[in-house]
Design a protein around this motif. Structure first.
Motif, PDB file in Angstrom:
ATOM      1  N   GLU A  76       0.851  -1.195   0.000  1.00 58.42           N
ATOM      2  CA  GLU A  76       0.000   0.000   0.000  1.00 58.42           C
ATOM      3  C   GLU A  76       0.887   1.246   0.000  1.00 58.42           C
ATOM      4  OE1 GLU A  76      -3.326   0.622  -0.292  1.00 58.42           O
ATOM      5  OE2 GLU A  76      -3.739  -1.510  -0.503  1.00 58.42           O
TER       6      GLU A  76
ATOM      7  N   THR B 112      -7.691   0.291  -1.458  1.00 60.12           N
ATOM      8  CA  THR B 112      -7.766  -0.856  -2.380  1.00 60.12           C
ATOM      9  C   THR B 112      -9.174  -1.452  -2.412  1.00 60.12           C
ATOM     10  OG1 THR B 112      -5.424  -1.434  -2.340  1.00 60.12           O
ATOM     11  CG2 THR B 112      -6.944  -3.243  -2.752  1.00 60.12           C
ATOM     12  N   ARG B 147     -10.855  -7.990  -5.574  1.00 63.13           N
ATOM     13  CA  ARG B 147     -10.261  -7.531  -4.312  1.00 63.13           C
ATOM     14  C   ARG B 147     -10.692  -8.416  -3.138  1.00 63.13           C
ATOM     15  NH1 ARG B 147      -9.474  -4.203  -8.046  1.00 63.13           N
ATOM     16  NH2 ARG B 147      -8.147  -2.369  -7.768  1.00 63.13           N
TER      17      ARG B 147
END
Lengths: 225, 225
Positions: A76, B112, B147
């Motif tokens: 991330e 995300t 995801r």
């Protein structure tokens, strides 16, 4: 530069439209601002690269960047930049209130601005000819502008989001770069000047050059290979 | 509860479909986990509320939540939860590596997972009858699943994202709640169990009850008023 054992994972090959905006740029830039040397490790198909399957063991979503510093592996881009900012004043002041506000604007960049901007970029870059785009794009553009107007107003009388360059500017200006295929940022003079101010930093220029230098020459067939 | 001067800004009135998922829930939950008393201040039209125009002076994008602790005013739910986590072990371990990984999963939740989930929820809740939806929704759903599958795999043999409940679970489980109008989370047993595990925490239950108690009874005409 401070020597280190830091590795930044990046991609070996992306289409021209993505070169210069892949998110490892954020990590490279943060490291350059801190004056920390690093090496890149590429995910791809060429010699010495990690295959995408191998990379999934480091990053479960398969996204770049990831970051390795000795025993510590992180993913991330926001978390990696924050991790560096926690320990380097080049990216965040030591003052408690300024730290809280740096984090506020880091999350604003990635959770308030980027999702809208990314949605527009995805439409324009990956679905330009889809049947649904004509009807949908105006609403997405409006959502982008609804976020950019207050941001431009905030930056109208400021050089940076806080009273100095911080990790928040690093993230925010890379989010704005995602609109480079449009004239949207240029429509807001304060945003345009802000983005140029951030991109003029020598650390940014070094990071961008390093990302671009790591890509292999683009061959459209590589995507199929 | 530890007494405090903390104020959490929230909305007085939202449609039923948004009650229980507005993002001040995250701040209330974080405060409850830390055992810190707080007061809410509502944005709306009723007596004692801040008008949306007044609230723009606190939050330039007009979004809730914002957070006030004496002299410090903060917005962005992720930044507020992180600010509390920095100072309260209830939300984040003191170990350097665990702190970095807590932040990694906080950003994974908000940068995300949430953008994809939010895009699907926006389609289903706000544009169910739009002409473009039939053609576009499958691609958005596929992006959500891309995801959620790695996330479910990560949680298959873990109770929480790290080895204990942290601020990252607080954010991730509230992101998953945004899918409550679908059966998508339930399709992934590990995610469903994880979400239920997080929501069973007494601090969550108190935070949810407090958010719901602050809303005025829903009158559709209020939106026009």
């Amino acid at each position: 530069m401070i020597p280190s054992n830091i590795t930044c994972y990046a991609l070996e090959n992306v289409p021209p439209v993505a070169r210069g905006v892949v998110r490892d740029l954020r990590v490279r830039w943060a490291l350059e601002e801190c004056g920390i040397a690093y090496q890149s490790r590429l995910v791809g198909t060429g010699p010495g690269t990690l295959t995408p399957a191998e990379y999934l063991k480091i990053q479960p979503f398969g996204q770049v960047p990831s970051f390795q510093d000795g025993e510590l592996t992180l993913f991330e881009s926001g978390a990696i930049v924050l991790h560096l900012a926690e320990e380097h004043e080049a990216l965040m002041s030591t003052d408690r209130s300024a730290r809280a506000h740096t984090k506020q604007w880091m999350f604003a960049a990635l959770n308030t601005i980027e999702p809208q901007v990314q949605q527009l970029a995805e439409i324009d870059l990956f679905h330009p000819d889809a049947g649904w785009v004509k009807e949908r794009r105006p609403g997405v553009l409006e959502a982008v502008q609804r976020r950019l107007k207050p941001l431009a107003a905030h930056l109208a009388d400021r050089d940076y989001l806080l009273d100095r360059f911080t990790a928040a500017d690093l993230l925010m200006s890379t989010v704005l770069r995602t609109l480079r295929h449009t004239a949207i940022v240029e429509e807001h003079p304060a945003l345009h000047a802000y983005k140029q101010r951030c991109e003029a930093r020598p650390a940014f220029e070094r990071a961008l050059a390093a990302q671009l230098a790591d890509f292999v020459p683009w061959q459209p067939r590589d995507l199929k290979g």
